[in-house]
Write a protein that holds these residues in place. Structure first.
Motif, PDB file in Angstrom:
ATOM      1  N   ALA A  72      33.821  36.807  33.575  1.00 51.29           N
ATOM      2  CA  ALA A  72      35.340  36.372  32.959  1.00 51.29           C
ATOM      3  C   ALA A  72      36.292  37.933  32.472  1.00 51.29           C
ATOM      4  CB  ALA A  72      36.695  35.775  31.698  1.00 51.29           C
ATOM      5  N   LEU A  73      35.037  38.513  32.403  1.00 53.01           N
ATOM      6  CA  LEU A  73      35.677  39.926  31.681  1.00 53.01           C
ATOM      7  C   LEU A  73      35.731  40.965  33.797  1.00 53.01           C
ATOM      8  CD1 LEU A  73      35.502  42.407  29.888  1.00 53.01           C
ATOM      9  CD2 LEU A  73      32.691  42.759  30.054  1.00 53.01           C
ATOM     10  N   LEU A  74      34.973  40.483  34.222  1.00 49.75           N
ATOM     11  CA  LEU A  74      35.010  41.746  35.315  1.00 49.75           C
ATOM     12  C   LEU A  74      35.833  41.015  36.026  1.00 49.75           C
ATOM     13  CD1 LEU A  74      31.263  41.875  36.594  1.00 49.75           C
ATOM     14  CD2 LEU A  74      32.561  43.339  35.423  1.00 49.75           C
ATOM     15  N   ALA A  75      36.611  40.064  36.303  1.00 49.65           N
ATOM     16  CA  ALA A  75      37.613  39.265  36.780  1.00 49.65           C
ATOM     17  C   ALA A  75      38.851  39.825  35.865  1.00 49.65           C
ATOM     18  CB  ALA A  75      37.382  38.085  36.617  1.00 49.65           C
ATOM     19  N   SER A  76      38.435  39.939  34.112  1.00 52.81           N
ATOM     20  CA  SER A  76      40.083  40.429  33.786  1.00 52.81           C
ATOM     21  C   SER A  76      39.907  42.427  34.335  1.00 52.81           C
ATOM     22  CB  SER A  76      39.698  40.734  31.925  1.00 52.81           C
ATOM     23  OG  SER A  76      40.546  41.265  31.581  1.00 52.81           O
ATOM     24  N   LEU A  77      39.417  42.812  34.701  1.00 52.00           N
ATOM     25  CA  LEU A  77      39.354  44.153  34.605  1.00 52.00           C
ATOM     26  C   LEU A  77      40.734  44.254  36.580  1.00 52.00           C
ATOM     27  CD1 LEU A  77      35.735  45.433  33.385  1.00 52.00           C
ATOM     28  CD2 LEU A  77      38.299  45.752  33.070  1.00 52.00           C
ATOM     29  N   ALA A  78      38.791  43.157  37.062  1.00 57.26           N
ATOM     30  CA  ALA A  78      39.386  43.143  37.989  1.00 57.26           C
ATOM     31  C   ALA A  78      40.892  43.077  38.762  1.00 57.26           C
ATOM     32  CB  ALA A  78      38.196  41.793  39.238  1.00 57.26           C
ATOM     33  N   LEU A  79      41.778  42.889  38.193  1.00 57.74           N
ATOM     34  CA  LEU A  79      42.385  41.662  38.093  1.00 57.74           C
ATOM     35  C   LEU A  79      43.667  42.957  37.425  1.00 57.74           C
ATOM     36  CD1 LEU A  79      44.935  39.666  38.783  1.00 57.74           C
ATOM     37  CD2 LEU A  79      44.989  39.469  35.872  1.00 57.74           C
TER      38      LEU A  79
END
Length: 153
Positions: free
Chosen positions: A13-20
């Protein structure tokens, strides 16, 4: 060490937030580049330059955005952000290649060339005189122009 995870369910979820965030920043950059030109081939060249520049200037964010292997079925906002490239570039490629399949093919070819050059530079796969940011940007612009020229009617 768990502080960054405090606001996220898990590491993904943290990585997805950064990817967004990466998708959004990259889109901001290439939309600015597109707006600086009116000729479609030059818009594609500017897009390609903005793409490789983002990869060079935001190396970690680029890696998370495109190489983290995030499950887009769990993070549909990432799939939607990825489709923004299509939405922004299809009008440009359609001016060069009016037939939708050919316009999409041009979009994919230009984006793939820019992505590949960005990765080549990051992984030091280009010989020394050609592995500088300015050289890779120039190569990306030339590739986009050449592809546009091959598809022009």
């Amino acid at each position: 060490m768990s502080a960054p995870y405090k606001h996220f369910a898990d590491r993904e979820a943290l990585l997805a937030s950064l990817a967004l965030k990466g998708h959004q920043e990259q889109r901001r950059r290439y939309r600015t580049a597109l707006a600086a030109h009116t000729a479609p081939a030059e818009q594609l060249a500017a897009f390609a330059v903005a793409y490789v520049r983002f990869a060079a200037e935001e190396r970690a964010l680029f890696g998370i955005t495109f190489l983290a292997g995030l499950d887009k079925s769990r993070h549909p906002e990432l799939a939607q952000a990825g489709r923004a490239l299509h939405d922004d570039l299809m009008p440009v490629t359609s001016e060069i290649a009016p037939e939708p399949d050919e316009a999409f093919e041009l979009l994919v070819q230009v984006a793939a060339a820019a992505h590949g050059l960005a990765l080549f530079q990051q992984q030091d796969m280009l010989p020394v005189p050609w592995n500088t940011c300015s050289s890779v940007e120039e190569q990306a612009a030339r590739a986009a122009r050449a592809l546009a020229g091959r598809h022009a009617h």
